[in-house]
Design an enzyme around this catalytic site. Sequence first.
Site, PDB file in Angstrom:
ATOM      1  N   ASP A   1      34.876  39.747  50.916  1.00 41.55           N
ATOM      2  CA  ASP A   1      35.173  40.149  49.789  1.00 41.55           C
ATOM      3  C   ASP A   1      36.799  41.297  49.964  1.00 41.55           C
ATOM      4  O   ASP A   1      37.401  41.171  50.881  1.00 41.55           O
ATOM      5  CB  ASP A   1      34.477  41.391  49.060  1.00 41.55           C
ATOM      6  CG  ASP A   1      34.839  42.558  47.617  1.00 41.55           C
ATOM      7  OD1 ASP A   1      34.112  41.844  46.586  1.00 41.55           O
ATOM      8  OD2 ASP A   1      35.699  42.437  47.222  1.00 41.55           O
TER       9      ASP A   1
ATOM     10  N   CYS B   1      31.929  11.513  41.054  1.00 40.85           N
ATOM     11  CA  CYS B   1      32.647  12.741  41.133  1.00 40.85           C
ATOM     12  C   CYS B   1      33.593  13.339  42.216  1.00 40.85           C
ATOM     13  O   CYS B   1      32.700  12.887  44.125  1.00 40.85           O
ATOM     14  CB  CYS B   1      31.242  14.103  41.306  1.00 40.85           C
ATOM     15  SG  CYS B   1      31.093  15.683  41.756  1.00 40.85           S
TER      16      CYS B   1
ATOM     17  N   CYS C   1      32.557  40.215  32.495  1.00 39.05           N
ATOM     18  CA  CYS C   1      32.374  41.142  32.425  1.00 39.05           C
ATOM     19  C   CYS C   1      33.788  42.608  31.877  1.00 39.05           C
ATOM     20  O   CYS C   1      33.262  43.848  31.126  1.00 39.05           O
ATOM     21  CB  CYS C   1      32.036  42.108  33.911  1.00 39.05           C
ATOM     22  SG  CYS C   1      31.134  40.764  34.375  1.00 39.05           S
TER      23      CYS C   1
ATOM     24  N   ASN D   1      34.937  34.261  39.810  1.00 41.05           N
ATOM     25  CA  ASN D   1      35.627  33.816  38.605  1.00 41.05           C
ATOM     26  C   ASN D   1      35.118  31.671  39.231  1.00 41.05           C
ATOM     27  O   ASN D   1      35.027  31.921  40.221  1.00 41.05           O
ATOM     28  CB  ASN D   1      37.535  33.726  39.142  1.00 41.05           C
ATOM     29  CG  ASN D   1      37.154  33.314  40.326  1.00 41.05           C
ATOM     30  OD1 ASN D   1      38.268  32.460  41.166  1.00 41.05           O
ATOM     31  ND2 ASN D   1      37.768  34.295  41.129  1.00 41.05           N
TER      32      ASN D   1
ATOM     33  N   ARG E   1      26.579  49.820  38.310  1.00 39.37           N
ATOM     34  CA  ARG E   1      25.842  48.274  39.150  1.00 39.37           C
ATOM     35  C   ARG E   1      25.381  48.516  40.430  1.00 39.37           C
ATOM     36  O   ARG E   1      24.988  46.914  41.102  1.00 39.37           O
ATOM     37  CB  ARG E   1      25.989  47.682  38.446  1.00 39.37           C
ATOM     38  CG  ARG E   1      27.936  47.023  38.099  1.00 39.37           C
ATOM     39  CD  ARG E   1      27.700  46.057  36.703  1.00 39.37           C
ATOM     40  NE  ARG E   1      29.312  45.160  37.178  1.00 39.37           N
ATOM     41  CZ  ARG E   1      30.987  46.112  36.809  1.00 39.37           C
ATOM     42  NH1 ARG E   1      30.194  47.647  36.651  1.00 39.37           N
ATOM     43  NH2 ARG E   1      31.093  45.717  38.012  1.00 39.37           N
TER      44      ARG E   1
END
Lengths: 67, 338
Positions: free
Chosen positions: B54, B239, B182, B127, B65
């Site tokens: 992160d 693809c 969000c 995202n 949350r």
Amino acid sequence: MYCIINGETIHLPAHVRTVAQLLHHFHIHKKIAIVEINMHIVPKEDYEHTAIADGDRIEIVHFVGGG
Amino acid sequence: MNRYSRQQLFAPIGEKGQQCIRKKHVLIIGAGALGAANAETLVRAGVGKVTIVDRDYVEWSNLQRQQLYTEDDAAKQLPKAIAAFAHLQAINHDVVVEPIVADADARVLDRLVARGRPDVIIDSTDNFDVRMIINDVSQKYDVPWIYGACVGSYGLSYVIIPNETPCLRCLLEEVPLGIATCDIAGIISPAVHMVVAHQTAEALKICIHAPVNRKLVSFDIWHGQYRMIDVQKLKKDDCPSCGKTRTYPALQYENETKFAVLCGRETVQIRPAQRREREWTALISFLQQKGIQVVQNDYLCSFTVDGRRFVVFSDGRVFIHGTNDIQEAKKLYYQYLG
């Protein structure tokens, strides 16, 4: 006409006749939606010319990005 | 007393399954609401190793949350990966937890998967730019990944098994621009947990080599809707991510969303890889509902949130005025523009 959309019976105005018009009606961008009619998935390139009929069971899933 | 006894009593897992789970490595991308809940569940379940990536730090608005974090973490503005690491180790010291404070771009993810060889990757990002990178890395190294996302009371999840199921690009074709986030539409914790329940159940199945649910699951926890769609027919032979001739477009530098500081202007420009029309009707109506003034003409719309002025051009570009910090601009961009 009446269709069952995501499990709910919903009245659609007369001008909504194709999958593309249906998505537009619900303000869902076609690029982020997966549509299934009577258990058959509709490829994105067919949205413009796939007709919807009275009593169709339609599932619409739209992608979101949050998390 | 065996801490995993109740999980072992569950017949499909059993003692053998638990031994299998103990050897598995899970890579979690994102340590926000989805990441914190995924990590806690899997660490309690006793996976061998969890790597959690992160770029962000803990803020007060996360605590409603993002279940791993405390007021102390927010007061200290700890990086989420570091705060998660401490709490996860306190929950189960048997599990190796590897925190990584980094922006999960193509280079970082490619290296993490090549080096760490995870058994499954769990999407806990906010995202589609990162999701498309995860999608390509998953195909490149043949590692399954589990998509999960939520906004408001709505959420969805889907498992991608390389060479078997359609990948995210088969379902989406391109990165959607301008969809609800969000930070615009809000989010309630039960929606997060419903997504995580699906992701972790599928992750446990992957850990014990049990068949996964191949349907796209979506729900609205507030309005009591739940559906599953069989999307297997959408797999595309051509693809570029999972087809016969692969280019892994999200791993190519020219296809990255570019962030650049505009010299002397206190402005960061964000340029998506392809020029294309940005869908901003929904964004504008949300902003207007919140009483935020939006200036709009044929070419751009602009508005101010969090003290930063956003200018969104119809060709997809965005200016964020009032900052020279790319990381801050990146965070704001994905928070408000998805």
